[in-house]
Design a protein around this motif. Structure first.
Motif, PDB file in Angstrom:
ATOM      1  N   GLN B  48       9.834   9.240  -9.627  1.00 12.66           N
ATOM      2  CA  GLN B  48       8.418   9.035  -9.367  1.00 12.66           C
ATOM      3  C   GLN B  48       7.987   9.967  -8.239  1.00 12.66           C
ATOM      4  OE1 GLN B  48       6.328   7.587 -11.109  1.00 12.66           O
ATOM      5  NE2 GLN B  48       4.681   6.647  -9.947  1.00 12.66           N
ATOM      6  N   ILE B  50       4.758  10.972  -5.931  1.00  6.42           N
ATOM      7  CA  ILE B  50       3.450  10.429  -5.591  1.00  6.42           C
ATOM      8  C   ILE B  50       2.929  11.056  -4.306  1.00  6.42           C
ATOM      9  CG2 ILE B  50       3.714   8.218  -6.753  1.00  6.42           C
ATOM     10  CD1 ILE B  50       4.712   7.040  -4.182  1.00  6.42           C
ATOM     11  N   THR B  51       1.613  11.033  -4.188  1.00  4.75           N
ATOM     12  CA  THR B  51       0.947  11.429  -2.948  1.00  4.75           C
ATOM     13  C   THR B  51       0.345  10.178  -2.332  1.00  4.75           C
ATOM     14  OG1 THR B  51       0.439  13.605  -3.845  1.00  4.75           O
ATOM     15  CG2 THR B  51      -0.849  12.878  -1.942  1.00  4.75           C
ATOM     16  N   LEU B  52       0.642   9.946  -1.077  1.00  3.14           N
ATOM     17  CA  LEU B  52       0.201   8.726  -0.404  1.00  3.14           C
ATOM     18  C   LEU B  52      -0.859   9.039   0.640  1.00  3.14           C
ATOM     19  CD1 LEU B  52       3.706   7.098   0.188  1.00  3.14           C
ATOM     20  CD2 LEU B  52       2.049   6.498  -1.587  1.00  3.14           C
ATOM     21  N   THR B  56      -3.466   3.069   2.686  1.00  3.73           N
ATOM     22  CA  THR B  56      -4.018   2.877   1.344  1.00  3.73           C
ATOM     23  C   THR B  56      -2.874   2.543   0.396  1.00  3.73           C
ATOM     24  OG1 THR B  56      -5.754   4.489   1.793  1.00  3.73           O
ATOM     25  CG2 THR B  56      -5.361   3.920  -0.526  1.00  3.73           C
ATOM     26  N   TYR B  58      -0.703   2.127  -2.883  1.00  6.09           N
ATOM     27  CA  TYR B  58      -0.484   2.839  -4.152  1.00  6.09           C
ATOM     28  C   TYR B  58       0.451   1.966  -4.981  1.00  6.09           C
ATOM     29  CZ  TYR B  58       1.081   6.398  -7.453  1.00  6.09           C
ATOM     30  OH  TYR B  58       1.369   7.089  -8.606  1.00  6.09           O
ATOM     31  N   SER B  59       0.022   1.621  -6.186  1.00  7.53           N
ATOM     32  CA  SER B  59       0.837   0.741  -7.030  1.00  7.53           C
ATOM     33  C   SER B  59       1.141   1.422  -8.349  1.00  7.53           C
ATOM     34  CB  SER B  59       0.098  -0.566  -7.320  1.00  7.53           C
ATOM     35  OG  SER B  59      -0.079  -1.308  -6.153  1.00  7.53           O
ATOM     36  N   TYR B  60       2.301   1.123  -8.876  1.00  9.20           N
ATOM     37  CA  TYR B  60       2.638   1.605 -10.209  1.00  9.20           C
ATOM     38  C   TYR B  60       3.647   0.633 -10.824  1.00  9.20           C
ATOM     39  CZ  TYR B  60       7.055   3.511  -8.379  1.00  9.20           C
ATOM     40  OH  TYR B  60       8.290   3.664  -7.815  1.00  9.20           O
ATOM     41  N   THR B 102       7.280  -0.338   1.167  1.00  7.59           N
ATOM     42  CA  THR B 102       7.393  -0.626  -0.267  1.00  7.59           C
ATOM     43  C   THR B 102       7.666  -2.089  -0.526  1.00  7.59           C
ATOM     44  OG1 THR B 102       8.301   1.591  -0.631  1.00  7.59           O
ATOM     45  CG2 THR B 102       8.595   0.002  -2.406  1.00  7.59           C
ATOM     46  N   THR B 122       4.496  -1.537  -5.020  1.00  6.76           N
ATOM     47  CA  THR B 122       3.328  -1.232  -4.192  1.00  6.76           C
ATOM     48  C   THR B 122       3.804  -0.575  -2.901  1.00  6.76           C
ATOM     49  OG1 THR B 122       2.119  -3.110  -5.095  1.00  6.76           O
ATOM     50  CG2 THR B 122       1.304  -2.169  -3.037  1.00  6.76           C
ATOM     51  N   THR B 124       2.368   0.963   0.666  1.00  2.99           N
ATOM     52  CA  THR B 124       1.223   1.072   1.576  1.00  2.99           C
ATOM     53  C   THR B 124       1.697   1.733   2.863  1.00  2.99           C
ATOM     54  OG1 THR B 124       0.386  -0.999   0.658  1.00  2.99           O
ATOM     55  CG2 THR B 124      -0.666  -0.172   2.665  1.00  2.99           C
ATOM     56  N   ALA B 165       7.776  10.990  -2.188  1.00  5.83           N
ATOM     57  CA  ALA B 165       6.404  10.755  -1.755  1.00  5.83           C
ATOM     58  C   ALA B 165       6.002  11.788  -0.712  1.00  5.83           C
ATOM     59  CB  ALA B 165       6.261   9.345  -1.182  1.00  5.83           C
TER      60      ALA B 165
END
Lengths: 358, 313
Positions: B48, B50-52, B56, B58-60, B102, B122, B124, B165
Motif C-alpha cells: 500500500q 499512500i500520501t498522508l 487527517t 486516511y482509511s482503506y 495506525t 485507519t 491518522t 507512506a
C-alpha cells in the motif's frame, strides 16, 4: 550590357519560383499558388498526375461547375496528418500500478511523432496527465514527450506506471510532424482498470508425519514435503522464507538441525533434521541461485529468533505482462536419527512467511 | 411359508441398506478432531502506497479471503521496519510513528470457509508529523482455533504486507537533484566472451522514497543502439539500491558506449555514461596471431641467427 540584361531577365523569371516549401507538382504541372481559386473537381481532388491541396473554384456564367471542373467544398489543411485512432489500452498482467498502451498510427508515416494523454475521466474533463519520458506520468506536455511509433514500443507498446490501484483510466493520442502540423486529440479509448495488489498463498499440508525411525529404515525418512503455492500480481514478485520454532523436540530430547546452511547447503552427510528446495533459481539471499542443486543439497532450518527466516523460494520481477498464477515450489524434509536417539514423538513448528518484494 | 420367507428377505435387505447408509454417513463426517485445516489465504492490498496529511485520517480496506473449506482464524500484528539497506527484508520489528498512528478494526478474527473479511485500516498522522517517508508492516498469521495435541511437526504460514507512506508533497524536479548514480560500472575490457556485466547503484537523498526506472542503452561503434528496460525498484530515503545486469552482445563490435537513464517520475531523469571493450574469442586469437607475426618479423634476424647456431651446434 546584353549579358547583364539577360541575367536580370532570367533572375526575374526564376526568383518567383523560389519556394520556402516545395510546391505541389507533377512532371508537367506545378501549382504555384493553391489558395482559393486553384483547380479540382467536386468529386475528386486528384488525378494521375495531379492532386489538389487547396480549395478551388470560381463561378463563371453563373455556375460553379462544368464538365471538367468544380469548386471544392472547403479549405483543406495543407499536408495535415491523420488524427490517430485511440491507443489500445490493456492490463495483461492484472497489474495495480501500470497499464499497457499501444499507439495506433492511423496510416501516418513512420516518422510522425505522437503524444499520449491519460486520465481517469472518460471525457478528459479533469485529472488529465501526459505520458512522459521514462513512461511515467506528468501534468504538463512538452515537445520532448512526443515520440515516434517505434519510440512508443511499436506493436508491443509501453507500460505507463505510477497509476493508482483499482482505478479506471482512459487514453488518447495526437500526432505531430515538424513544428507546423499537429492534429487535435484523437478519440478516447475504452476505460481499463488497474487491479489491487494481491497475494494468495497456500500449502498442501499443515503437518508432517514422518515414518517411525527404526533400524530397519536406518532411522531415516526423507519422504515428506510441503508444496508452496503462490499467486500474485506484485510487480517485483515474491519471496518465501522458512524457519522453525525450535529443533525437533520430544520432552527434554531433541534431534539437532542439519549442519548445512541456506547460504551453503550440502549433500546430506550425518544426522539431523533439514530441508531442501526445488527452486533452482533462488536469487534472494547470499549464495548462488542454484545452491540447493535442484533439491539434492540440504540445510538446517534457522531458529525462531531469525526473522523472517531463510529464503526457500522466490520469483522476482518484473511482473507486468502476466501475473504469477499458482506457482509451486516444493520444500522436502529429511530426518536422520541414530540408535542413540531417545525414543519419543518429536515435533516442532515450521513457519513459512510469504511477502511481495519491492 | 413362502410369504414369511419373502418378508424375511426384505427385512434383511432393509437392514443391509441401513447399515450401508450409516457407514456412508460415518465416513463422510468432517474429521476436525483428526486433521488440521490447511492455510489458503488471499490478502489485498499486499503493498500500500499512500500520501498522508497531518491530523487527517486516511482509511482503506484490508481484504482477507479464506480459500479453504474450513474456518480460519487470523491474527494481525503491525510493526515498523527499516527498509534502508539493500536486501533488508528481514523485517526486524522497529519503532515507527506510523505504527502509533495506525488502527485496525479487528486484530483477531475468524473467517468462515470460502469467505472474505474486510478489515478497515485507519491512519491518522499526528498534527506535528514531519515531512518524510514512514514505513510499516502488517503480519497476518493464521491460527488454528481448536485445541490440538501436537504429535507431529506443524506447518504454518504467515503473510507480510507493507505500507509505504509519505507526509509531504513530492516535487520530482527536486527529487531528481537528490538522486545520484553512485556506481555505473561495466567490466572495462571483456575477454573471450560476448556478454557485458554491469553494476548500477542509485542513492536517494530525498526526504521520501521513490520508484527508480532505469533504462540501459548500449551503443556499439558503428552499430545500432539497443535499449533495455531494467526492473523498477523502490529506493528509500538515505539508502542505495543495486542492479547487476548481464547482457549478451553482438560478436562483431569491440568498442561500446553504455548509457544509463534513471527516471524518478514526471519525466525527470539522471544520466550516466561509460565505455567498455569486448574482445571475443576469435578476435583474441586473431590478435595473438598478429602479435606473434609482428614479433617474428621484427626479430627475424636474431631468430635466423639463433636457429643457425642450433643447427650448427
Amino acid at each position: 550590357m546584353k549579358k547583364l540584361f539577360c541575367l536580370l531577365i532570367i533572375t526575374s523569371i526564376l526568383l518567383p519560383y523560389q519556394a520556402f516549401a516545395s510546391s505541389p507538382a507533377s512532371a508537367h504541372f506545378t501549382l504555384q499558388d493553391y489558395g482559393l481559386g486553384a483547380g479540382g473537381t467536386d468529386t475528386n481532388t486528384t488525378s494521375t498526375s495531379y492532386k489538389l491541396f487547396g480549395t478551388a473554384g470560381e463561378t463563371e456564367f453563373g455556375k460553379t461547375t462544368s464538365a471538367q471542373y468544380g469548386a471544392g467544398t472547403g479549405l483543406n489543411f495543407l499536408l495535415k496528418l491523420n488524427v490517430p485512432p485511440s491507443p489500445t489500452l490493456s492490463n495483461p498482467g492484472n497489474t495495480y500500478d501500470r497499464l499497457q498502451i499501444v499507439v495506433n498510427q492511423g496510416s501516418n508515416a513512420s516518422d510522425v511523432l505522437y503524444a499520449i494523454s491519460i486520465s481517469t475521466s472518460s471525457t478528459f474533463a479533469s485529472n488529465v496527465n501526459y505520458v512522459k519520458a521514462g513512461n511515467t506520468m506528468g501534468t504538463t506536455l512538452t515537445t520532448s514527450d512526443y515520440n515516434a511509433y517505434t519510440g512508443w514500443g511499436g506493436s508491443s507498446g509501453i507500460f505507463v506506471s505510477g497509476l493508482s490501484p483499482n482505478t479506471t483510466y482512459y487514453v488518447r493520442a495526437r500526432a505531430r510532424i515538424s513544428k507546423f502540423s499537429e492534429t487535435e486529440w484523437g478519440p478516447i479509448s475504452t476505460g481499463i482498470a488497474t487491479a489491487n495488489p494481491t497475494l494468495t498463498f497456500s500449502t498442501n499440508n499443515s503437518s508432517i508425519t514422518f515414518t517411525t525411525l527404526t533400524p530397519g529404515n536406518s532411522y531415516t525418512d526423507s519422504s515428506q514435503s510441503t508444496v508452496l503455492q503462490t499467486t500474485t500480481n506484485a510487480y517485483n514478485g515474491y519471496v518465501i522464507y522458512a524457519k522453525e520454532t525450535k529443533p525437533l523436540t520430544s520432552g527434554i530430547n531433541t534431534i539437532s538441525d542439519y549442519t548445512g546452511t541456506n547460504t551453503n547447503p550440502t549433500s546430506w552427510s550425518g544426522n539431523g533434521f533439514g530441508y531442501t528446495t526445488n527452486d533452482n533459481n533462488l536469487t534472494v539471499g547470499p549464495g548462488t541461485p542454484t545452491r540447493f542443486n535442484n533439491g539434492t543439497n540440504y540445510a538446517g532450518f534457522p531458529s525462531s529468533s531469525a526473522s523472517p527466516g531463510d529464503p526457500v523460494a522466490n520469483h522476482l520481477g518484473p511482473i507486468q505482462s502476466a501475473q504469477i498464477t499458482n506457482e509451486q515450489f516444493t520444500v522436502s524434509y529429511k530426518v536422520v536419527g541414530t540408535n542413540a536417539t531417545p525414543p519419543g514423538t518429536y515435533n516442532n513448528v515450521i513457519l513459512y512467511t510469504v511477502m511481495a518484494t519491492y | 411359508m413362502y410369504k414369511y420367507k419373502l418378508i424375511g428377505k426384505k427385512i434383511n435387505l432393509y437392514i443391509i441398506y441401513l447399515i450401508a447408509i450409516l457407514l456412508i454417513i460415518r465416513a463422510s463426517s468432517p474429521a476436525f478432531a483428526q486433521t488440521l485445516p490447511k492455510q489458503n489465504l488471499s490478502i489485498t492490498p499486499i503493498i500500500q502506497e499512500i500520501t498522508l496529511i497531518p491530523n487527517t485520517a486516511y482509511s482503506y480496506p484490508l481484504l482477507i479471503t479464506n480459500l479453504a473449506d474450513k474456518p480460519m482464524g487470523i491474527h494481525i500484528d503491525i510493526n515498523g521496519f527499516d527498509p534502508t539497506q539493500e536486501g533488508s527484508q528481514g523485517f526486524t520489528p522497529q519503532a515507527s510513528p506510523l505504527v502509533s498512528w495506525t488502527t485496525i478494526s479487528e486484530k483477531d478474527t475468524i473467517i468462515p470457509p470460502l469467505s472474505q473479511k474486510q478489515l478497515m485500516i485507519t491512519i491518522t498522522p499526528s498534527i506535528d508529523a514531519k515531512e518524510r517517508g514512514y514505513y510499516e508492516t502488517f503480519t497476518i498469521t493464521p491460527f488454528i482455533s481448536q485445541q490440538q495435541t501436537v504429535k507431529t511437526p506443524l506447518v504454518l504460514t504467515r503473510f507480510i504486507g507493507v505500507v509505504f507512506a509519505t507526509v509531504g508533497t513530492v516535487h520530482y524536479d527536486d527529487l531528481a537533484k537528490k538522486v545520484t548514480i553512485q556506481k555505473f560500472d561495466p567490466t572495462k575490457i571483456i575477454f573471450g566472451q560476448t556478454k557485458a556485466n554491469l553494476s548500477l547503484q542509485v542513492r536517494n537523498a530525498y526526504f521520501t522514497h521513490f520508484i527508480a526506472k532505469p533504462f540501459l542503452s548500449i551503443t556499439p561503434l558503428f552499430g545500432a543502439k539497443r535499449t533495455v528496460t531494467l526492473e523498477e525498484k523502490h529506493i528509500f530515503p538515505g539508502s542505495t539500491r543495486s542492479w547487476d545486469i548481464s547482457l549478451p552482445l553482438p560478436t562483431q563490435y569491440i568498442f561500446y558506449k553504455a548509457t544509463i537513464a534513471v527516471f524518478v517520475g514526471n519525466g525527470n531523469q539522471i544520466l550516466a555514461q561509460t565505455y567498455f571493450f569486448v574482445l571475443p574469442q576469435q578476435v583474441l586469437i586473431a590478435l595473438c596471431i598478429a602479435c606473434a607475426l609482428i614479433v617474428i618479423t621484427l626479430m627475424r634476424k636474431r631468430l635466423w641467427k639463433f636457429s643457425f647456431v642450433l643447427l650448427k651446434g
